[in-house]
Write an enzyme that holds these catalytic residues in place. Sequence first.
Site, PDB file in Angstrom:
ATOM      1  CD  GLU A 169      -2.716  -1.303   2.617  1.00 46.47           C
ATOM      2  OE1 GLU A 169      -2.853   0.045   3.272  1.00 46.47           O
ATOM      3  OE2 GLU A 169      -3.894  -1.783   2.313  1.00 46.47           O
ATOM      4  CD  GLU A 368      -3.350  -6.151   4.552  1.00 47.88           C
ATOM      5  OE1 GLU A 368      -4.412  -5.289   4.161  1.00 47.88           O
ATOM      6  OE2 GLU A 368      -2.442  -5.285   3.836  1.00 47.88           O
TER       7      GLU A 368
END
Length: 472
Positions: A169, A368
Amino acid sequence: MIKQQLTFPKDFWWGSAWSAEQAEGFGETGKAETVWERWYKEQPYRFYQGVSSAITTDHIHRYKEDVQLMKQTGHNSFRVSISWARMFPNDGIGEANPKAIAFYRDLFQEMNANGIKIFANLYHFDMPAALQDIGGWESRVVVDAYVHFADTCFREFGDLVFHWFTFNEPLGPILGSYLEDFHYPNLIDFKRGAQAAFFTVLAHAKAIAAFKQYGYASKIGTILNLSPTFPRSQHPADVEAAEIADLFYTRSFLDPMVKGTFPEKLVALLKEYDQMPEDYTLEDLSEIKNNTCQILGLNYYEPRRVKARLTAINPSGPFLPDWFFEHHTMPGRRMNEYRGWEIYEKGIHDLCMDIKENYGNIEAFISENGMGVADEERFMDEAGQVNDTYRIEYIQDHLAYLWKAIKDGCNIKGYHLWTFIDCWSWINAYKNRYGLVALDLETQERRIKKSGEFYKQLSDNNGFSYDISRLV
């Protein structure tokens, strides 16, 4: 009701993920101060219940027990991050730490010996604080230090790691540090953030270039948090607002890291508002073009819904993406009230189809996906097990749409849940629990939840039974 066994492809990756800062604890290996430790010293009141990352899940001392719990919860793969601060305790630079190398080699050997593939991520928000002091991702010196760290990891652990990832991220620290005040050093300056974003992409490319020199059979890529962007309506103003939001939050990293080029419309917009990074060269652009992802991790939690702005911006205020759109609250949406996120399972299918149709159907996996819930002790039975049926249903509903995406031709190789054992969550500490395994904060005792038992069955059967009439 139309029940059907949803079977996933052979050798599908079942597992979960966490990060070094959120799980390891300090330990005795030696470790440079990270930006989170620095921030906690300066503003401990901003951390939920004043809990730091000093102990977290104490994985550094309990990794053998934890690997056995991975097996007991059906893991055939697991994503760790390697701590830059632990590997280079002298402020993130200098000589590598032999104690850290020994720890990670022991951990990785233990995982491999138990049939668990290692997905190794090199950066998960944990900048050594001393490197932040000289500019963080705004500094070419830090880019070079990161590449040295990455190259050291490739050399020391390349024989043990299944796949590599440069960043988790990467948009997160840019948003938090330069736009939204949730990441140290808490600046509000888009142009500096653009420079940091560019150098993050450059560091990614340079690390891939270093990785290629080793000739490993493993692949290297990155992990992006991606939310399909939906306009409130098909009104041209709403559609344009969604397109611009998508450029800022999705294409800004996805395009250069996978395609090797930046979105032309985003570049034009930043030039128009004088928000382009100032330090970049043709050589940098060539490096980015020639070193792109071989595999892609997709973090999916919620959709993004936007509409055309209904109110004027303050032109004397800081430049922000919100100048071009407003967030839209869709009537009737389902929410995870604890995290404040919309639950929209179909979004995982939409995301995978976007990757298929616009990014060459690159090999990818869900890196995720998960549900954080507060006060899970409420759902504990007499035997002390958390009966988290809500998490099981959440996983099943998302996996059903992932199964559909695979049936529709998406090149999806696995599913990793966030997370394995309840772990420390940045400034939110243990406010919400995400794990397949419950953690007692006082005793560090681990206990498998109902979802952990379900996950073992899911992995053993490579699928589950589901009412496919619910798919739209």
